[in-house]
Scaffold this motif. Structure first.
Motif, short mmCIF file in Angstrom:
data_model
loop_
_atom_site.label_atom_id
_atom_site.label_comp_id
_atom_site.label_asym_id
_atom_site.label_seq_id
_atom_site.Cartn_x
_atom_site.Cartn_y
_atom_site.Cartn_z
N ALA A 125 5.94 -0.78 2.79
CA ALA A 125 5.20 -0.55 1.54
C ALA A 125 3.90 0.20 1.82
O ALA A 125 3.49 1.10 1.06
N GLN A 126 3.24 -0.12 2.93
CA GLN A 126 1.99 0.55 3.28
C GLN A 126 2.24 2.02 3.63
O GLN A 126 1.41 2.89 3.32
N THR A 127 3.38 2.30 4.23
CA THR A 127 3.73 3.70 4.52
C THR A 127 3.86 4.49 3.23
O THR A 127 3.41 5.64 3.14
N ARG A 128 4.43 3.85 2.22
CA ARG A 128 4.55 4.52 0.92
C ARG A 128 3.18 4.71 0.28
O ARG A 128 2.92 5.73 -0.38
N VAL A 129 2.28 3.75 0.49
CA VAL A 129 0.91 3.90 -0.02
C VAL A 129 0.26 5.14 0.57
O VAL A 129 -0.39 5.93 -0.15
N ILE A 130 0.42 5.34 1.86
CA ILE A 130 -0.17 6.50 2.53
C ILE A 130 0.46 7.79 2.03
O ILE A 130 -0.23 8.80 1.81
N GLU A 131 1.78 7.76 1.83
CA GLU A 131 2.46 8.96 1.32
C GLU A 131 1.94 9.32 -0.06
O GLU A 131 1.70 10.51 -0.36
N LEU A 132 1.79 8.31 -0.93
CA LEU A 132 1.30 8.59 -2.29
C LEU A 132 -0.16 9.02 -2.29
O LEU A 132 -0.58 9.79 -3.16
N SER A 133 -0.95 8.54 -1.31
CA SER A 133 -2.37 8.91 -1.26
C SER A 133 -2.58 10.32 -0.72
O SER A 133 -3.59 10.96 -1.03
N GLY A 134 -1.64 10.81 0.08
CA GLY A 134 -1.76 12.15 0.61
C GLY A 134 -2.97 12.30 1.51
O GLY A 134 -3.25 11.46 2.36
N ASP A 135 -3.71 13.38 1.32
CA ASP A 135 -4.89 13.64 2.15
C ASP A 135 -6.02 12.66 1.89
O ASP A 135 -6.98 12.59 2.66
N ASP A 136 -5.92 11.93 0.79
CA ASP A 136 -6.97 10.95 0.45
C ASP A 136 -6.75 9.60 1.13
O ASP A 136 -7.55 8.67 0.91
N ALA A 137 -5.69 9.47 1.92
CA ALA A 137 -5.43 8.19 2.60
C ALA A 137 -6.59 7.87 3.53
O ALA A 137 -7.04 8.70 4.32
N SER A 138 -7.08 6.65 3.43
CA SER A 138 -8.28 6.26 4.18
C SER A 138 -7.94 5.80 5.60
O SER A 138 -6.78 5.52 5.93
N ALA A 139 -8.98 5.70 6.41
CA ALA A 139 -8.81 5.17 7.77
C ALA A 139 -8.32 3.73 7.72
O ALA A 139 -7.47 3.31 8.52
N GLN A 140 -8.82 2.95 6.76
CA GLN A 140 -8.40 1.56 6.64
C GLN A 140 -6.92 1.46 6.30
O GLN A 140 -6.22 0.56 6.77
N ALA A 141 -6.43 2.39 5.48
CA ALA A 141 -5.00 2.37 5.11
C ALA A 141 -4.12 2.56 6.34
O ALA A 141 -3.12 1.85 6.53
N TYR A 142 -4.49 3.51 7.20
CA TYR A 142 -3.72 3.73 8.43
C TYR A 142 -3.87 2.55 9.39
O TYR A 142 -2.92 2.17 10.06
N SER A 143 -5.07 1.99 9.45
CA SER A 143 -5.28 0.84 10.33
C SER A 143 -4.45 -0.36 9.88
O SER A 143 -3.85 -1.07 10.70
N ASP A 144 -4.38 -0.57 8.56
CA ASP A 144 -3.56 -1.66 8.03
C ASP A 144 -2.08 -1.43 8.34
O ASP A 144 -1.34 -2.37 8.67
#
Length: 406
Positions: free
Chosen positions: A201-220
Motif C-alpha cells: 500500500a505504501q508503494t502505491r502511495v509513493i506512485e500516486l505522490s509522484g515527485d512530491d513523495a516525501s523522504a518519510q514516505a520512502y523511509s516508511d
C-alpha cells in the motif's frame, strides 16, 4: 604457512629460549667467591714477582702474603657455602621448564582455537572489501527473504478493528487512485502486523505522490519491507532508503536502517560511523536512537573500535529535568542552563559534534550574554566545518541569532 603453525613455532622458540636460560643457570660465571679466589692467587703470584725484582722488602712481602692468604681462606669458605645453596635441583628445573613449555605452546594454540579462525585462509583488507561488495550485490531479494523469514506471531485483532480494516481494504480496492485511502491502509496494515500488505500500500502511495513523495514516505516503505523480511534489509529496501536519504540526509529512521544494511553486508566499520553520527543528531526519546544504543557496543566490537564513547544515556533533558526546572527560581534556572552549556562546550571540545550542536552552543551563549565566548566558538566551528557550505550557513545563522554576526 598456516597461521596456527606460525603461532606454534613462535611459542616453541620462546619456550626453548627461556628453558635454555633456566638450565644454563650460572655456569658461565660460577660463584662470586671463585672469582675472588682467582684474583687473590694472581695477587699472591705478583707479590713473589715483586720480591724477586726487589720492588718490595722481604718483611713487607711476608705481611702482604699473610693478608692475601687470609682473604683466600675466607673466599674458599664462602664458595663452599654457595655450593650448598638452597637453589632448585636440576630435576626441579627441568620439570619447571616442561610445565612452562606446555603452558606457552598449548595455551597459545588453545587461545587461537578459541579466539582465532583455525583453517581460515589469509584475508587481506582488499579481499574482505571485495567480499563485502559481492555480498551486497548478490544478497537475497525482498521476495526471497520473505519466503525464509519466520512469520511473526501477532495477537488477534479486535473484532471491530478487523471489520473496519476489511472495509478499508474494500474501499481502497474500489478507489485505486485514492492517495489518502492508500496512506491509511498502509498505516493500519502495518499496525495489524501485515507488513507485506503495508509496504504494498505504501508503494502505491509513493506512485500516486509522484515527485512530491516525501523522504518519510520512502523511509516508511523501507521500514515495512524490513519488518516483512524479519529485520533483513533487502536490495529493494535499500533502494527505498536511498530515495529517503536523497531527500533528507538527516532523517533518523532511514539512517538507522542504512547502518543496519551496512552491518549486514560486511561493513560494520561504515555502519558504526553512520550510527554515531545519527546518535549525535538524535532528539531525546527517539525510538530509533534507543535501538542504536542497544546495539552499538556489539557493532563497535565488530568494527574493531574499542574506545567508544558512552552512548547509554539519551541526550537532552528528561521529563524530570523539565519538571525540576519549572520549580526553580530564575537565578537557579539560569545556573542550570549555564551548566548544560558548559557541558556541551566541553564535549564539543573533546569529542566534536554536529553542526547543529555547534550552532546550538553559539545561540545559547548569546542568550547568556557571553558574546566574546560565542565569537570564539563561532570561529572554531568555522575552522572545523571549513568547506561544508551547509554547516557554515547553520553556524552563521546561529551567530546572527546570538547577535555576533559580522
Amino acid at each position: 604457512m598456516p597461521f596456527w603453525v606460525l603461532i606454534f613455532l613462535i611459542a616453541l622458540l620462546i619456550a626453548i629460549f627461556l628453558g635454555y636460560t633456566m638450565l644454563r643457570g650460572r655456569r658461565g660465571t660460577g660463584p662470586t667467591a671463585a672469582y675472588d679466589l682467582r684474583v687473590y692467587r694472581e695477587q699472591l703470584a705478583g707479590v713473589d714477582k715483586d720480591l724477586a725484582r726487589g720492588v718490595i722488602a722481604k718483611a713487607d712481602a711476608e705481611r702482604v702474603r699473610t693478608e692475601i692468604s687470609r682473604r683466600i681462606l675466607a673466599a674458599d669458605a664462602q664458595m663452599r657455602n654457595e655450593d650448598k645453596g638452597t637453589g632448585p635441583s636440576r630435576l626441579v628445573t627441568i620439570i619447571a621448564f616442561l610445565a612452562m613449555a606446555a603452558v606457552l605452546v598449548g595455551g597459545g594454540l588453545a587461545m587461537y582455537r578459541q579466539l582465532g579462525a583455525a583453517g581460515f585462509p589469509d584475508m587481506p583488507l582488499s579481499v574482505r572489501l571485495e567480499m563485502a561488495e559481492d555480498l551486497r550485490e548478490n544478497r537475497p531479494s525482498q521476495a526471497e527473504a520473505e519466503g525464509i523469514a519466520t512469520p511473526l506471531q501477532t495477537p488477534p485483532l479486535d473484532e471491530s478493528y478487523a471489520t473496519l480494516l476489511n472495509r478499508l481494504r474494500e474501499t481502497v480496492a474500489e478507489r485505486p487512485d485514492d492517495l489518502q485511502g492508500h496512506t491509511l491502509l498502509a498505516q493500519h496494515e502495518t499496525n495489524a502486523g501485515n507488513f507485506k500488505a503495508g509496504y504494498e500500500a505504501q508503494t502505491r502511495v509513493i506512485e500516486l505522490s509522484g515527485d512530491d513523495a516525501s523522504a518519510q514516505a520512502y523511509s516508511d516503505q523501507a521500514e515495512m519491507m524490513i519488518l516483512a523480511a524479519g529485520g533483513y534489509v533487502s536490495p529493494e529496501a535499500e533502494a527505498a532508503l536511498r530515495q529517503a536519504l536523497e531527500r533528507n540526509q538527516r532523517l533518523g529512521p532511514a539512517r538507522y536502517y542504512w547502518g543496519q544494511m551496512l552491518a549486514q553486508t560486511g561493513r560494520p566499520d561504515m555502519a558504526y560511523r553512520v550510527w554515531v553520527e545519527t546518535l549525535n543528531d538524535a532528539p531525546a526519546g527517539a525510538p530509533w536512537a534507543n535501538a542504536i544504543r542497544s546495539q552499538i557496543d556489539e557493532l563497535a566490537f565488530r568494527a574493531g573500535v574499542f574506545n567508544t564513547p558512552d552512548f547509554s544515556a539519551a541526550s537532552g533533558p528528561s521529563q524530570d529535568d523539565v519538571n525540576a526546572a519549572a520549580e526553580m527560581s530564575p537565578e537557579e534556572r539560569q545556573e542550570m542552563i549555564r551548566g548544560m552549556v558548559d557541558g556541551l562546550s566541553d564535549r564539543l571540545a573533546t569529542e566534536g559534534g554536529t553542526p547543529e550542536e555547534w550552532a546550538r552552543l553559539i545561540a545559547a551563549l548569546g542568550v547568556l550574554g557571553e558574546g566574546q565566548r560565542a565569537i570564539k566558538i563561532r570561529n572554531e566551528a568555522k575552522e572545523v566545518f571549513a568547506g561544508n557550505a551547509e554547516a557554515l550557513e547553520m553556524i552563521d545563522a546561529a551567530a546572527l541569532q546570538a547577535g555576533i554576526a559580522q
